[in-house]
Scaffold this motif. Structure first.
Motif, PDB file in Angstrom:
ATOM      1  N   ASP A   1      68.139-125.284 -78.620  1.00 38.76           N
ATOM      2  CA  ASP A   1      67.576-125.209 -79.964  1.00 38.76           C
ATOM      3  C   ASP A   1      66.055-125.391 -79.933  1.00 38.76           C
ATOM      4  OD1 ASP A   1      67.057-125.561 -82.786  1.00 38.76           O
ATOM      5  OD2 ASP A   1      69.187-126.018 -83.001  1.00 38.76           O
ATOM      6  N   GLY A   2      65.345-124.466 -80.561  1.00 38.52           N
ATOM      7  CA  GLY A   2      63.894-124.602 -80.696  1.00 38.52           C
ATOM      8  C   GLY A   2      63.116-124.517 -79.395  1.00 38.52           C
TER       9      GLY A   2
ATOM     10  N   ASP B   1      67.153-120.328 -80.832  1.00 35.62           N
ATOM     11  CA  ASP B   1      67.268-119.766 -82.178  1.00 35.62           C
ATOM     12  C   ASP B   1      65.907-119.452 -82.812  1.00 35.62           C
ATOM     13  OD1 ASP B   1      66.812-122.497 -82.099  1.00 35.62           O
ATOM     14  OD2 ASP B   1      68.205-123.001 -83.724  1.00 35.62           O
ATOM     15  N   HIS B   2      64.885-120.189 -82.389  1.00 36.40           N
ATOM     16  CA  HIS B   2      63.543-120.040 -82.987  1.00 36.40           C
ATOM     17  C   HIS B   2      62.589-120.849 -82.146  1.00 36.40           C
ATOM     18  CE1 HIS B   2      64.280-124.104 -84.241  1.00 36.40           C
ATOM     19  NE2 HIS B   2      65.416-123.724 -84.819  1.00 36.40           N
TER      20      HIS B   2
ATOM     21  N   THR C   1      67.779-122.576 -87.969  1.00 35.83           N
ATOM     22  CA  THR C   1      68.831-122.757 -86.965  1.00 35.83           C
ATOM     23  C   THR C   1      70.122-121.982 -87.256  1.00 35.83           C
ATOM     24  OG1 THR C   1      67.962-124.896 -86.354  1.00 35.83           O
ATOM     25  CG2 THR C   1      70.280-124.502 -85.853  1.00 35.83           C
TER      26      THR C   1
ATOM     27  N   HIS D   1      59.627-125.246 -87.980  1.00 38.72           N
ATOM     28  CA  HIS D   1      59.849-123.807 -87.789  1.00 38.72           C
ATOM     29  C   HIS D   1      60.326-123.272 -89.124  1.00 38.72           C
ATOM     30  CE1 HIS D   1      64.168-124.716 -87.492  1.00 38.72           C
ATOM     31  NE2 HIS D   1      63.771-125.785 -86.834  1.00 38.72           N
TER      32      HIS D   1
ATOM     33  N   ASP E   1      64.556-129.101 -79.954  1.00 36.29           N
ATOM     34  CA  ASP E   1      64.291-128.984 -81.391  1.00 36.29           C
ATOM     35  C   ASP E   1      64.029-130.360 -82.001  1.00 36.29           C
ATOM     36  OD1 ASP E   1      64.420-127.282 -83.951  1.00 36.29           O
ATOM     37  OD2 ASP E   1      65.835-128.897 -84.371  1.00 36.29           O
TER      38      ASP E   1
HETATM   39 ZN   LIG Z   1      67.212-124.665 -84.491  1.00 39.80          ZN
END
Ligand SMILES: [Zn+2]
Length: 416
Positions: free
Chosen positions: A43-44, A247-248, A78, A355, A200
């Motif tokens: 994540d992130g 995801d980002h 997310t 984000h 994240d």
């Molecule tokens: Zn995320």
């Protein structure tokens, strides 16, 4: 050149196939299907985290395989992007249009990541079919650890293996859970997924350029190292495709750039369906015109649109779940309720990260690493859209996917 040879081989194969008396040659086909594909979400995790010297396993997988940077879909949050990665559809088309949702067809419920009942309710997820559902329907079994949507029966189908999300489950135990699913082999797995949130979480707390984020990158790297060792011990490493995604990305978010959403419109006249970097607003009955006028007038560090007038490049605004007014914050700015701002000052009074900003901002890009028998070595892909991951995954696990918003083209250079 390779492409030309492939066409020649195909034409030759067709010619041979048309003439029954000549033995047919096997058409040249890329050996992309393996026994097992493991999809891992960090994540992130930004692509540049691979180059900070904290990720020996991931960086080695990237060097011996393919790496790239993905543009997330709008909004760069997310849940929308995790569901895009496994459906190939933009959030506007798969229905997970934000981390917090309302749907007139599901009255009285606010979907959020922390609403356990909603997360496990298939109605929120059923606008698209995730890859593990297609896989199970086509006889390919899946073990899905903590991917958004995996706690719900979608089309009445669940993955063969899954767990209720437990953020406290140690990373080694997550890896071991997936390895145990692989070991069970009844039914044998074609797809497994893993999820790690640390980059994240630390990115939000300390910002993307912090030592804490680097330590988090090292932590998730160690978990992937454990997975690689586990696969090697089972003799499965050479036949397993590993696809690592995020995801980002993450941008710095200074404490001084928190803005109270009540400065935008009177909270007594409107409901904020989402806050943060993406502000979604629905007027309360009778205040539609007033709220629209207040929101659409110019604001510092925030751009608002009516849902039908969102710029086309964001591919967003047709889904019934998108609120009537959607606003995008300028990078680094964050629009929250007064109570959320007070909480941040009390519990974490320092600059952090966020984000949800413009997916075309390079800071929002997400990591991509792919390694295994399907992939060439040493490939660096051009920036591509995250809707293109799904056609890659369906090809790797050998299932027929649903029509999505992406294509295999941008990632094809990574394939053997
Ligand atoms: Zn995320």
């Amino acid at each position: 050149m390779v492409v030309v040879y492939r066409w020649m081989a195909l034409i030759l194969a067709l010619m041979l196939g048309a003439c029954a008396s000549i033995p047919q040659a096997e058409p040249a086909k890329a050996p992309t299907k393996s026994a097992l594909t493991i999809l891992i979400s960090l994540d992130g995790f930004r692509p540049d985290y691979l180059d900070r010297g904290d990720t020996p396993t991931l960086s080695a997988l990237a060097a011996d395989g393919a790496r790239g940077a993905m543009r997330p879909s709008f909004p760069s949050l997310t849940y929308p992007n995790h569901y895009t990665l496994v459906t190939g559809k933009r959030p506007d088309h798969h229905g997970m249009v934000n981390n917090t949702l309302e749907d007139e067809a599901i009255p009285g419920v606010s979907f959020s990541m922390s609403n356990h009942d909603a997360v496990g309710d298939g109605r929120w997820w059923s606008q698209a079919r995730p890859i593990w559902v297609s896989a199970e329907q086509q006889g390919v079994h899946a073990g899905v650890l903590f991917w958004p949507g995996s706690e719900a029966a979608i089309d009445g189908v669940r993955p063969s293996y899954w767990k209720v999300y437990d953020e406290k489950l140690a990373y080694a135990d997550r890896v071991d859970a997936v390895l145990s699913w692989i070991d069970a082999k009844a039914p044998p797995l074609g797809l497994a997924t893993l999820y790690f949130d640390a980059t994240d979480t630390e990115g939000h707390h300390y910002g993307p350029d912090s030592p804490e984020v680097n330590a988090a990158a090292a932590k998730v790297d160690a978990a992937i190292g454990r997975l690689v060792e586990g696969l090697k011990a089972r003799g499965l490493y050479a036949t397993t495709n590993i696809v690592v995604v995020a995801d980002h990305g993450m941008a710095p978010q200074p404490l001084s750039r928190l803005v109270d959403v009540a400065t935008l419109v009177d909270p007594a006249k409107a409901r904020f369906v989402s806050t943060g970097s993406i502000v979604g607003v629905r007027a309360l009955p009778g205040f539609e015109a007033e709220v629209k006028a207040a929101m659409l007038k110019p604001h510092d560090h925030l751009t608002c649109w009516e849902k039908g007038k969102i710029p086309a490049r964001y591919a967003y605004g047709t889904n019934p779940r998108v609120p009537p007014i959607v606003c995008l914050a300028e990078r680094g700015w964050y629009f929250a309720t007064a109570s959320a701002i007070a909480k941040r000052w009390k519990e974490h009074p320092r600059d952090g990260g966020a984000h949800g900003y413009d997916p075309f901002d390079p800071a929002m890009r997400a990591v991509f690493v792919a390694h295994g028998p399907a992939f060439r070595s040493g490939v660096v892909l051009s920036v591509f859209d995250n809707v293109d991951v799904y056609p890659l995954l369906t090809r790797l696990i050998g299932v027929k996917g649903d029509k999505g918003d992406g294509s295999l083209g941008p990632v094809k250079a990574a394939l053997r």
